[in-house]
Design a protein around this motif. Structure first.
Motif, PDB file in Angstrom:
ATOM      1  N   ARG A  19       2.079   1.932  -3.492  1.00 28.97           N
ATOM      2  CA  ARG A  19       0.998   2.491  -4.313  1.00 28.97           C
ATOM      3  C   ARG A  19       0.772   3.968  -3.994  1.00 28.97           C
ATOM      4  N   ALA A  20       0.811   4.308  -2.713  1.00 27.06           N
ATOM      5  CA  ALA A  20       0.582   5.699  -2.308  1.00 27.06           C
ATOM      6  C   ALA A  20       1.658   6.621  -2.876  1.00 27.06           C
ATOM      7  N   ARG A  21       2.901   6.149  -2.901  1.00 28.38           N
ATOM      8  CA  ARG A  21       3.987   6.974  -3.448  1.00 28.38           C
ATOM      9  C   ARG A  21       3.866   7.104  -4.959  1.00 28.38           C
ATOM     10  N   ASP A  74       0.819  -1.211   0.000  1.00 30.72           N
ATOM     11  CA  ASP A  74       0.000   0.000   0.000  1.00 30.72           C
ATOM     12  C   ASP A  74       0.856   1.266   0.000  1.00 30.72           C
ATOM     13  N   GLU A  75       1.960   1.263   0.747  1.00 35.02           N
ATOM     14  CA  GLU A  75       2.815   2.447   0.805  1.00 35.02           C
ATOM     15  C   GLU A  75       3.442   2.736  -0.555  1.00 35.02           C
ATOM     16  N   ASP A 133       1.115   7.093  -6.623  1.00 35.87           N
ATOM     17  CA  ASP A 133      -0.022   7.984  -6.876  1.00 35.87           C
ATOM     18  C   ASP A 133       0.366   9.456  -6.815  1.00 35.87           C
ATOM     19  N   LEU A 134       1.432   9.785  -6.100  1.00 33.86           N
ATOM     20  CA  LEU A 134       1.867  11.185  -6.026  1.00 33.86           C
ATOM     21  C   LEU A 134       2.214  11.746  -7.401  1.00 33.86           C
ATOM     22  N   LEU A 149       1.571  12.769   3.811  1.00 31.40           N
ATOM     23  CA  LEU A 149       1.841  12.007   2.596  1.00 31.40           C
ATOM     24  C   LEU A 149       3.184  11.289   2.695  1.00 31.40           C
ATOM     25  N   SER A 164       7.919  10.842  -4.831  1.00 34.73           N
ATOM     26  CA  SER A 164       8.042  11.080  -3.395  1.00 34.73           C
ATOM     27  C   SER A 164       9.200  12.024  -3.079  1.00 34.73           C
TER      28      SER A 164
END
Length: 220
Positions: free
Chosen positions: A33-35, A30-31, A37-38, A56, A160
């Motif tokens: 994916r979150a990066r 998940d982490e 998405d930035l 974030l 990121s």
């Protein structure tokens, strides 16, 4: 047909790719994916307040991150980076397939498109890490195969950090791609161990028998 992600693993460590295939390990944390998405949020992040940025998964202080995004806005291709021709598009070339995070239209109507690879990790001091360069060559070749024209370069985004690096399809870069492709195709049993700094945090180190750093660890 080799997945882009498998090719990057093969460039990093063929033995790790063997274990990932054996365990059918294609999960993306998940982490991570979150990066990734930035990379699709640059305009809203460029002027975001500290409190927003601290929530974030960025790898710089809020002030440093905004400075990096400010420099990013000075790039000639910034408008195309934030409004690409295609996003998260599946592409299949002659040898490899997978998701191309962005496809930027050429600067002029006759110019070739520019695909991008989004990395959730930290860039090296100069250029890009070899597994990411190999993946960039692979996505450029896949887009070239689809468009039936040469695609001479790709970009690697480090959202990121707020940095974008170019990868040109030089003779050396294409040779590294071919080596990784041969390695990925040749895997049947466990390849020879690689006992160096790549192995220290490898997800497979207990069964591999080495003790240092992993491909996935570079993504965190």
């Amino acid at each position: 047909m080799i997945a882009f992600s498998d090719l990057a693993r093969a460039a990093y460590c063929p033995r790790q790719l063997y274990y990932a295939r054996r365990d059918d390990d294609r999960s993306v944390p998940d982490e991570v994916r979150a990066r990734i998405d930035l990379a699709f949020r640059y305009p809203s992040l460029a002027d975001a307040p500290d409190a927003t940025l601290r929530r974030l998964p960025i790898r710089r202080s809020p002030a440093a991150y905004r400075r990096n995004l400010s420099r990013l806005r000075e790039r000639g291709d910034y408008d195309r980076l934030v409004d690409p021709e295609r996003e998260r598009a599946f592409r299949s070339g002659k040898d490899c397939h997978g998701t191309v995070h962005k496809v930027l239209a050429g600067e002029a109507g006759s110019d070739p498109p520019v695909p991008t690879v989004v990395s959730p990790g930290e860039p090296p001091t100069n250029g890009v890490w070899e597994p990411q360069a190999v993946r960039a060559v692979a996505v450029a070749k896949a887009v070239a195969w689809e468009r039936e024209r040469e695609v001479p370069r790709a970009l690697v985004e480090y959202p990121s950090v707020g940095t974008v690096r170019e990868v040109r399809l030089t003779t050396r870069k294409k040779a590294a791609y071919r080596r990784a492709l041969r390695a990925a195709r040749a895997i049947e049993g466990p390849p020879a161990r690689v006992d160096d700094d790549r192995c220290s945090a490898c997800d497979y180190r207990d069964r591999c028998g080495t003790g240092r750093r992993s491909f996935r660890s570079l993504l965190r």
